[in-house]
Design a protein around this motif. Structure first.
Motif, PDB file in Angstrom:
ATOM      1  N   CYS A   1      -9.049   4.189  -5.660  1.00 39.46           N
ATOM      2  CA  CYS A   1      -8.023   4.085  -4.616  1.00 39.46           C
ATOM      3  C   CYS A   1      -8.653   4.182  -3.225  1.00 39.46           C
ATOM      4  O   CYS A   1      -8.305   3.413  -2.318  1.00 39.46           O
ATOM      5  CB  CYS A   1      -6.977   5.181  -4.800  1.00 39.46           C
ATOM      6  N   ALA A   2      -9.562   5.130  -3.059  1.00 41.82           N
ATOM      7  CA  ALA A   2     -10.224   5.279  -1.765  1.00 41.82           C
ATOM      8  C   ALA A   2     -11.042   4.038  -1.434  1.00 41.82           C
ATOM      9  O   ALA A   2     -11.064   3.577  -0.282  1.00 41.82           O
ATOM     10  CB  ALA A   2     -11.115   6.522  -1.769  1.00 41.82           C
ATOM     11  N   THR A   3     -11.710   3.478  -2.435  1.00 43.90           N
ATOM     12  CA  THR A   3     -12.505   2.266  -2.208  1.00 43.90           C
ATOM     13  C   THR A   3     -11.606   1.102  -1.801  1.00 43.90           C
ATOM     14  O   THR A   3     -11.947   0.322  -0.892  1.00 43.90           O
ATOM     15  CB  THR A   3     -13.295   1.904  -3.476  1.00 43.90           C
ATOM     16  N   ALA A   4     -10.470   0.986  -2.466  1.00 46.00           N
ATOM     17  CA  ALA A   4      -9.528  -0.084  -2.118  1.00 46.00           C
ATOM     18  C   ALA A   4      -9.037   0.077  -0.685  1.00 46.00           C
ATOM     19  O   ALA A   4      -8.908  -0.904   0.063  1.00 46.00           O
ATOM     20  CB  ALA A   4      -8.353  -0.080  -3.092  1.00 46.00           C
ATOM     21  N   ALA A   5      -8.752   1.326  -0.295  1.00 48.04           N
ATOM     22  CA  ALA A   5      -8.292   1.567   1.078  1.00 48.04           C
ATOM     23  C   ALA A   5      -9.378   1.209   2.085  1.00 48.04           C
ATOM     24  O   ALA A   5      -9.106   0.619   3.140  1.00 48.04           O
ATOM     25  CB  ALA A   5      -7.870   3.027   1.234  1.00 48.04           C
ATOM     26  N   VAL A   6     -10.628   1.560   1.785  1.00 47.28           N
ATOM     27  CA  VAL A   6     -11.739   1.211   2.674  1.00 47.28           C
ATOM     28  C   VAL A   6     -11.849  -0.305   2.815  1.00 47.28           C
ATOM     29  O   VAL A   6     -11.990  -0.844   3.919  1.00 47.28           O
ATOM     30  CB  VAL A   6     -13.061   1.798   2.128  1.00 47.28           C
ATOM     31  N   LYS A   7     -11.757  -1.000   1.687  1.00 46.92           N
ATOM     32  CA  LYS A   7     -11.925  -2.451   1.721  1.00 46.92           C
ATOM     33  C   LYS A   7     -10.782  -3.116   2.494  1.00 46.92           C
ATOM     34  O   LYS A   7     -11.008  -4.064   3.266  1.00 46.92           O
ATOM     35  CB  LYS A   7     -12.006  -2.992   0.292  1.00 46.92           C
ATOM     36  N   ALA A   8      -9.575  -2.617   2.289  1.00 49.56           N
ATOM     37  CA  ALA A   8      -8.435  -3.183   3.021  1.00 49.56           C
ATOM     38  C   ALA A   8      -8.565  -2.926   4.520  1.00 49.56           C
ATOM     39  O   ALA A   8      -8.267  -3.805   5.342  1.00 49.56           O
ATOM     40  CB  ALA A   8      -7.134  -2.585   2.493  1.00 49.56           C
ATOM     41  N   ALA A   9      -9.013  -1.734   4.887  1.00 51.70           N
ATOM     42  CA  ALA A   9      -9.189  -1.417   6.309  1.00 51.70           C
ATOM     43  C   ALA A   9     -10.261  -2.309   6.935  1.00 51.70           C
ATOM     44  O   ALA A   9     -10.113  -2.794   8.065  1.00 51.70           O
ATOM     45  CB  ALA A   9      -9.561   0.051   6.467  1.00 51.70           C
TER      46      ALA A   9
ATOM     47  N   ALA B   1      -9.821   2.635  15.170  1.00 58.64           N
ATOM     48  CA  ALA B   1      -9.920   2.752  13.714  1.00 58.64           C
ATOM     49  C   ALA B   1      -8.800   1.960  13.055  1.00 58.64           C
ATOM     50  O   ALA B   1      -7.763   1.688  13.650  1.00 58.64           O
ATOM     51  CB  ALA B   1      -9.839   4.216  13.297  1.00 58.64           C
ATOM     52  N   VAL B   2      -9.025   1.601  11.813  1.00 59.34           N
ATOM     53  CA  VAL B   2      -7.991   0.984  10.989  1.00 59.34           C
ATOM     54  C   VAL B   2      -7.684   1.921   9.830  1.00 59.34           C
ATOM     55  O   VAL B   2      -8.585   2.484   9.207  1.00 59.34           O
ATOM     56  CB  VAL B   2      -8.448  -0.387  10.438  1.00 59.34           C
ATOM     57  N   ARG B   3      -6.404   2.094   9.557  1.00 57.08           N
ATOM     58  CA  ARG B   3      -5.958   2.963   8.467  1.00 57.08           C
ATOM     59  C   ARG B   3      -5.340   2.105   7.365  1.00 57.08           C
ATOM     60  O   ARG B   3      -4.548   1.195   7.635  1.00 57.08           O
ATOM     61  CB  ARG B   3      -4.935   3.976   8.965  1.00 57.08           C
ATOM     62  N   ALA B   4      -5.730   2.388   6.123  1.00 61.13           N
ATOM     63  CA  ALA B   4      -5.136   1.724   4.965  1.00 61.13           C
ATOM     64  C   ALA B   4      -4.745   2.788   3.948  1.00 61.13           C
ATOM     65  O   ALA B   4      -5.418   3.820   3.817  1.00 61.13           O
ATOM     66  CB  ALA B   4      -6.104   0.728   4.353  1.00 61.13           C
ATOM     67  N   GLU B   5      -3.649   2.531   3.238  1.00 59.60           N
ATOM     68  CA  GLU B   5      -3.132   3.492   2.266  1.00 59.60           C
ATOM     69  C   GLU B   5      -2.974   2.834   0.902  1.00 59.60           C
ATOM     70  O   GLU B   5      -2.558   1.673   0.799  1.00 59.60           O
ATOM     71  CB  GLU B   5      -1.779   4.037   2.714  1.00 59.60           C
ATOM     72  N   VAL B   6      -3.286   3.602  -0.142  1.00 54.99           N
ATOM     73  CA  VAL B   6      -3.164   3.136  -1.527  1.00 54.99           C
ATOM     74  C   VAL B   6      -2.483   4.226  -2.338  1.00 54.99           C
ATOM     75  O   VAL B   6      -2.817   5.410  -2.210  1.00 54.99           O
ATOM     76  CB  VAL B   6      -4.547   2.812  -2.126  1.00 54.99           C
ATOM     77  N   LEU B   7      -1.535   3.842  -3.172  1.00 57.62           N
ATOM     78  CA  LEU B   7      -0.829   4.802  -4.025  1.00 57.62           C
ATOM     79  C   LEU B   7      -1.643   5.058  -5.281  1.00 57.62           C
ATOM     80  O   LEU B   7      -2.030   4.130  -5.991  1.00 57.62           O
ATOM     81  CB  LEU B   7       0.548   4.246  -4.397  1.00 57.62           C
ATOM     82  N   LYS B   8      -1.900   6.332  -5.573  1.00 57.87           N
ATOM     83  CA  LYS B   8      -2.663   6.697  -6.764  1.00 57.87           C
ATOM     84  C   LYS B   8      -1.777   6.559  -7.999  1.00 57.87           C
ATOM     85  O   LYS B   8      -0.704   7.135  -8.068  1.00 57.87           O
ATOM     86  CB  LYS B   8      -3.165   8.142  -6.648  1.00 57.87           C
ATOM     87  N   ASP B   9      -2.231   5.784  -8.963  1.00 59.44           N
ATOM     88  CA  ASP B   9      -1.522   5.597 -10.230  1.00 59.44           C
ATOM     89  C   ASP B   9      -2.454   6.055 -11.339  1.00 59.44           C
ATOM     90  O   ASP B   9      -3.438   5.395 -11.653  1.00 59.44           O
ATOM     91  CB  ASP B   9      -1.142   4.129 -10.415  1.00 59.44           C
ATOM     92  N   GLY B  10      -2.148   7.214 -11.935  1.00 54.99           N
ATOM     93  CA  GLY B  10      -2.993   7.770 -12.991  1.00 54.99           C
ATOM     94  C   GLY B  10      -2.652   7.276 -14.372  1.00 54.99           C
ATOM     95  O   GLY B  10      -3.165   7.822 -15.354  1.00 54.99           O
ATOM     96  N   GLY B  11      -1.790   6.256 -14.481  1.00 51.29           N
ATOM     97  CA  GLY B  11      -1.396   5.773 -15.800  1.00 51.29           C
ATOM     98  C   GLY B  11      -0.586   6.820 -16.541  1.00 51.29           C
ATOM     99  O   GLY B  11       0.217   7.535 -15.930  1.00 51.29           O
ATOM    100  N   ASP B  12      -0.808   6.941 -17.835  1.00 53.71           N
ATOM    101  CA  ASP B  12      -0.070   7.910 -18.655  1.00 53.71           C
ATOM    102  C   ASP B  12      -0.778   9.252 -18.749  1.00 53.71           C
ATOM    103  O   ASP B  12      -0.372  10.108 -19.535  1.00 53.71           O
ATOM    104  CB  ASP B  12       0.148   7.353 -20.066  1.00 53.71           C
ATOM    105  N   ASP B  13      -1.841   9.439 -17.976  1.00 56.90           N
ATOM    106  CA  ASP B  13      -2.528  10.728 -17.958  1.00 56.90           C
ATOM    107  C   ASP B  13      -1.804  11.658 -16.977  1.00 56.90           C
ATOM    108  O   ASP B  13      -1.440  11.221 -15.882  1.00 56.90           O
ATOM    109  CB  ASP B  13      -3.976  10.544 -17.511  1.00 56.90           C
TER     110      ASP B  13
END
Length: 382
Positions: free
Chosen positions: A28-36, A74-86
């Motif tokens: 999730c953090a990596t996705a936010a970095v890439k989107a930013a 700075a650019v801010r990006a947000e991603v929702l954490k989805d832990g699946g069924d765990d």
């Protein structure tokens, strides 16, 4: 950087136990970095990014909630954490990244609101560093390289400050071991594969029984039970066991042993050797009577390890240091310089083996092998 053609890791395909996989905080953090970086370098706002996974083979498509300019360039990006069924404590949390340029010609990591900072030695990151583990850092650095590759006008050594945070992370962290580990201010950014495998549910316990029975049906000679990925190389490379004879038991050591005894009794047969291989952070909890090694069901393993050290003649300061260590890894590091360290780990392996063997009398021999995070044998040479 050379691009490698990758294959999508499809989270819609359930795990072998039928449960839904999820995305780690690291992904999730990596996705936010890439989107930013997409907005910072290309002026593009996206609602989906492709994250390269650490296996070098797969990528993960990760939805993005928000991408926008913040203060100070700075650019801010947000991603929702989805832990699946765990039942992950961070499931549903908002992981964010704030990315800005720097003049240091380096990628630097900072803890934003809700991500913790390490205050004690023995963790995967140094004291004073944000609690962002090595593999997520590697993933984020790769994301920066990928985005720079696509931005032809950008110097390849451009520097960026990556501030990683989690909304409400201070509250979420209270449900984890972080306060005891000496990680203050929030959660850790974790993950070794980028994927959350749903392991800690009753349904997974039922699937462990299936895996155990399949392994036992494949051999009357030997099988191996592994709490996690550490020990897998030993099982396949050293023992030469095929996949169906190596069972990922997650936190459910007691259940796995009970399933084993039940299956062997039903079939009126025995098993020559059962191997338990993994990190002492899981397996050494048995010394204190914990057979479900999930953090919510057990204490940390340092006390049991320190007790063995004391019983084997370790001096009072060494024992105290190990009892006060914030992780088993820190206790291992403290013990490493002692001349009798290997003897201690061999004794711990023996004691774990004896306790476990008592639950599976139909097994002729039970062997334990303990490894550090790098896969090095601690006790009996693998």
């Amino acid at each position: 950087m050379k691009h490698v053609e990758r294959v999508q890791f499809d989270l819609a395909i359930p795990a072998l136990n039928g449960l839904r996989r999820g995305r780690t905080t690291g992904s999730c953090a990596t996705a936010a970095v890439k989107a930013a970086l997409g907005l910072l370098l290309h002026g593009a706002r996206v609602d989906m990014v492709r994250v390269s996974l650490p296996d070098g083979v797969h990528y993960l498509d990760v939805p993005v909630q928000l991408v926008d300019w913040a203060d100070s360039g700075a650019v801010r990006a947000e991603v929702l954490k989805d832990g699946g069924d765990d039942p992950d404590n961070t499931h549903g949390a908002t992981i964010f990244a704030e990315v800005r340029r720097n003049d240091a010609r380096a990628v630097r990591f900072f803890a934003g609101r809700g991500v913790g900072t390490a205050t004690r030695p023995g963790l995967r990151v140094a004291v004073g560093e944000p609690a962002i583990n090595p593999v997520p850092r590697q993933m984020m650095r790769r994301a920066v390289e990928e985005m720079l590759d696509d931005a032809m006008a950008e110097p390849p050594d451009s520097g960026f400050d990556l501030t990683i945070g989690c909304e409400n992370g201070e509250v979420i962290a209270r449900k984890t071991f972080n306060p005891r580990l000496g990680i203050v201010g929030g959660i850790s950014i974790l993950g070794t594969s980028g994927i959350v495998e749903p392991m800690s549910l009753s349904t997974w316990i039922a699937s462990v029984e299936v895996y155990v029975r399949v392994a036992l049906a494949a051999s009357t000679e030997s099988v191996a039970y592994l709490p996690g990925k550490i020990g897998r190389e030993f099982a396949s490379g050293v023992l030469g066991l095929p996949d169906e004879r190596s069972v990922q038991i997650a936190n459910f050591l007691g259940d796995a042993l009970d399933f084993t005894e039940k299956a062997l009794r039903e079939d009126k047969r025995g098993l020559d050797v059962l191997w338990l291989a993994g990190h002492p952070g899981k397996l050494a909890k048995v010394l204190d009577g914990f057979w479900d090694t999930h953090s919510s069901k057990s204490n940390m393993a340092m006390a049991g390890v320190a007790r063995v050290v004391a019983q084997m003649g370790g001096d009072a300061q060494l024992v105290q240091d190990m009892e006060n260590a914030n992780t088993v890894e820190a206790a291992m590091e403290r013990l490493k310089s002692e001349p009798f360290a290997k003897t201690v780990w061999i004794e711990i392996e023996r004691r774990i083996g004896a306790l476990a063997h008592a639950r599976v009398p139909s097994v002729k021999r039970l062997e334990v092998r303990l490894f550090d995070l790098a896969g090095n044998a601690l006790g009996v040479d693998a």
